[in-house]
Design an enzyme around this catalytic site. Structure first.
Site, mmCIF file in Angstrom:
data_model
loop_
_atom_site.group_PDB
_atom_site.id
_atom_site.type_symbol
_atom_site.label_atom_id
_atom_site.label_comp_id
_atom_site.label_asym_id
_atom_site.label_seq_id
_atom_site.Cartn_x
_atom_site.Cartn_y
_atom_site.Cartn_z
ATOM 1 N N MET A 157 3.357 -13.570 -1.347
ATOM 2 C CA MET A 157 2.395 -14.446 -0.676
ATOM 3 C C MET A 157 3.145 -15.704 -0.277
ATOM 4 O O MET A 157 2.921 -16.801 -0.804
ATOM 5 C CB MET A 157 1.233 -14.773 -1.624
ATOM 6 N N ASP A 202 -6.496 -5.363 -3.861
ATOM 7 C CA ASP A 202 -6.061 -6.428 -4.767
ATOM 8 C C ASP A 202 -7.083 -7.569 -4.811
ATOM 9 O O ASP A 202 -7.316 -8.228 -3.791
ATOM 10 C CB ASP A 202 -4.706 -6.946 -4.252
ATOM 11 N N HIS A 222 4.355 -8.273 -4.340
ATOM 12 C CA HIS A 222 3.438 -8.809 -3.332
ATOM 13 C C HIS A 222 3.845 -10.240 -3.027
ATOM 14 O O HIS A 222 3.630 -11.139 -3.838
ATOM 15 C CB HIS A 222 2.005 -8.728 -3.903
ATOM 16 N N ASP A 232 3.040 -10.913 -8.171
ATOM 17 C CA ASP A 232 2.551 -11.844 -7.148
ATOM 18 C C ASP A 232 3.456 -13.056 -7.031
ATOM 19 O O ASP A 232 3.443 -13.930 -7.899
ATOM 20 C CB ASP A 232 1.155 -12.339 -7.541
ATOM 21 N N MET A 286 -6.507 -7.314 0.745
ATOM 22 C CA MET A 286 -6.931 -8.335 -0.213
ATOM 23 C C MET A 286 -8.460 -8.328 -0.283
ATOM 24 O O MET A 286 -9.138 -8.419 0.743
ATOM 25 C CB MET A 286 -6.462 -9.733 0.225
ATOM 26 N N HIS A 311 2.363 -4.888 -10.684
ATOM 27 C CA HIS A 311 2.138 -5.697 -9.481
ATOM 28 C C HIS A 311 2.631 -7.121 -9.744
ATOM 29 O O HIS A 311 2.248 -7.752 -10.728
ATOM 30 C CB HIS A 311 0.642 -5.689 -9.153
ATOM 31 N N MET A 318 4.197 -16.494 -5.137
ATOM 32 C CA MET A 318 3.494 -17.487 -4.300
ATOM 33 C C MET A 318 4.393 -18.696 -4.047
ATOM 34 O O MET A 318 5.191 -19.050 -4.916
ATOM 35 C CB MET A 318 2.230 -17.966 -5.025
ATOM 36 N N SER A 375 -1.602 -6.544 -12.624
ATOM 37 C CA SER A 375 -0.956 -7.721 -12.050
ATOM 38 C C SER A 375 -0.417 -8.668 -13.122
ATOM 39 O O SER A 375 -1.170 -9.212 -13.942
ATOM 40 C CB SER A 375 -1.956 -8.473 -11.163
HETATM 41 C C1 DX5 Z 1 -4.301 -12.854 -6.014
HETATM 42 C C2 DX5 Z 1 -3.242 -11.882 -6.409
HETATM 43 C C3 DX5 Z 1 -3.739 -10.789 -7.262
HETATM 44 C C4 DX5 Z 1 -4.297 -11.223 -8.583
HETATM 45 C C5 DX5 Z 1 -5.460 -10.313 -8.878
HETATM 46 O O1 DX5 Z 1 -3.782 -13.740 -5.106
HETATM 47 O O2 DX5 Z 1 -2.657 -11.286 -5.264
HETATM 48 O O3 DX5 Z 1 -2.777 -9.764 -7.437
HETATM 49 O O4 DX5 Z 1 -3.380 -11.160 -9.635
HETATM 50 O O5 DX5 Z 1 -6.098 -10.784 -9.991
HETATM 51 P P1 DX5 Z 1 -7.531 -10.293 -10.443
HETATM 52 O O6 DX5 Z 1 -7.449 -8.812 -10.681
HETATM 53 O O7 DX5 Z 1 -7.767 -11.076 -11.697
HETATM 54 O O8 DX5 Z 1 -8.503 -10.636 -9.346
HETATM 55 ZN ZN ZN Z 2 -1.377 -9.436 -5.545
#
Ligand code: DX5
Ligand code: ZN
Length: 214
Positions: A66, A173, A64, A33, A135, A31, A35, A6
């Site tokens: 969010m 994840d 991903h 993320d 998740m 990956h 947000m 990620s």
């Molecule tokens: C959390 C993200 C994850 C995050 C995971 O909201 O969707 O992808 O980067 O991070 P770790 O592996 O550190 O829990």
């Molecule tokens: Zn993620």
């Protein structure tokens, strides 16, 4: 199993150097993320930044989202050259339509479930999906603790995929490390996301290698 490190835990001050070792690593996907500060209580990065990441990264992008109303950004994700677009079940009133839009854009479609959302809600859509992302932490931040109940959800999801004839991959994840990764493999996961366990390690390429070999 596939490994999708990620970007959220990478050093944003030197993405070029991060992508240099990453491209040569044993990771399968990157990956990403996104947000919005509404669906989750944090803001990460947006498309102007990701345009450069996409240019630097030679591996398939696992995006991903969010965010609320992810259907508004299908074209932006496609423009990145993404392999997979993940939208949250909790963010889509018309999930079937969004999945169709992702496929029409030529991407693989993934649906993500928050920890409190049962896998059964996907029964009528799972045959159309390429991936389900469970998740294992509440989304919004890297470096959180793995929620053990996820292991049970992986087994339930595997049973649902078998029942419906779905060929969707199971991706996990949040809080994935060598220990939880091993348990997830035993439970039937296909793809592991890991942020902190890789980018926070003293030797990220080596951590990546070890997780990929699980
Ligand atoms: C959390 C993200 C994850 C995050 C995971 O909201 O969707 O992808 O980067 O991070 P770790 O592996 O550190 O829990
Ligand atoms: Zn993620």
């Amino acid at each position: 199993m596939l490994l999708s490190p990620s970007l959220l835990s990478a050093n944003f001050g030197n993405l070029e150097a991060e992508m240099e070792w990453f491209n040569r690593s044993s990771a399968d996907w990157l990956h990403i993320d996104v947000m919005d500060g509404v669906f989750v209580p944090n803001i990460s990065f947006g498309f102007p930044v990701l345009k450069h990441v996409a240019r630097l990264c030679s591996k398939p992008l696992d995006v991903h989202l969010m965010i609320v109303q992810p259907e508004k950004f299908v074209n932006e994700v496609k423009a990145l050259g993404a392999y997979l677009m993940n939208v949250h079940y909790e963010a889509c009133t018309h999930l079937h339509r969004v999945v169709g839009q992702i496929h029409e854009a030529g991407m693989k479609a993934g649906v993500t479930l928050n920890p409190a959302t049962p896998v059964g809600v996907l029964e009528d859509i799972v045959a159309d999906l390429d991936l389900v992302l469970l998740m294992s932490v509440n989304p919004g931040f890297g470096g959180q603790k793995f929620i053990p109940h996820t292991l049970e959800k992986v087994r339930e999801l595997r049973a649902l995929l078998d029942k419906t004839g779905s060929r969707a991959l199971i991706e996990i994840d949040g809080g994935v490390n060598m220990e939880t990764g091993k348990l997830l493999k035993e439970a039937g996961a296909d793809v592991l996301v890991a942020g902190n366990a890789i980018f926070g390690a003293p030797n990220p390429a080596q951590a990546c290698e070890e997780l990929a070999k699980l």
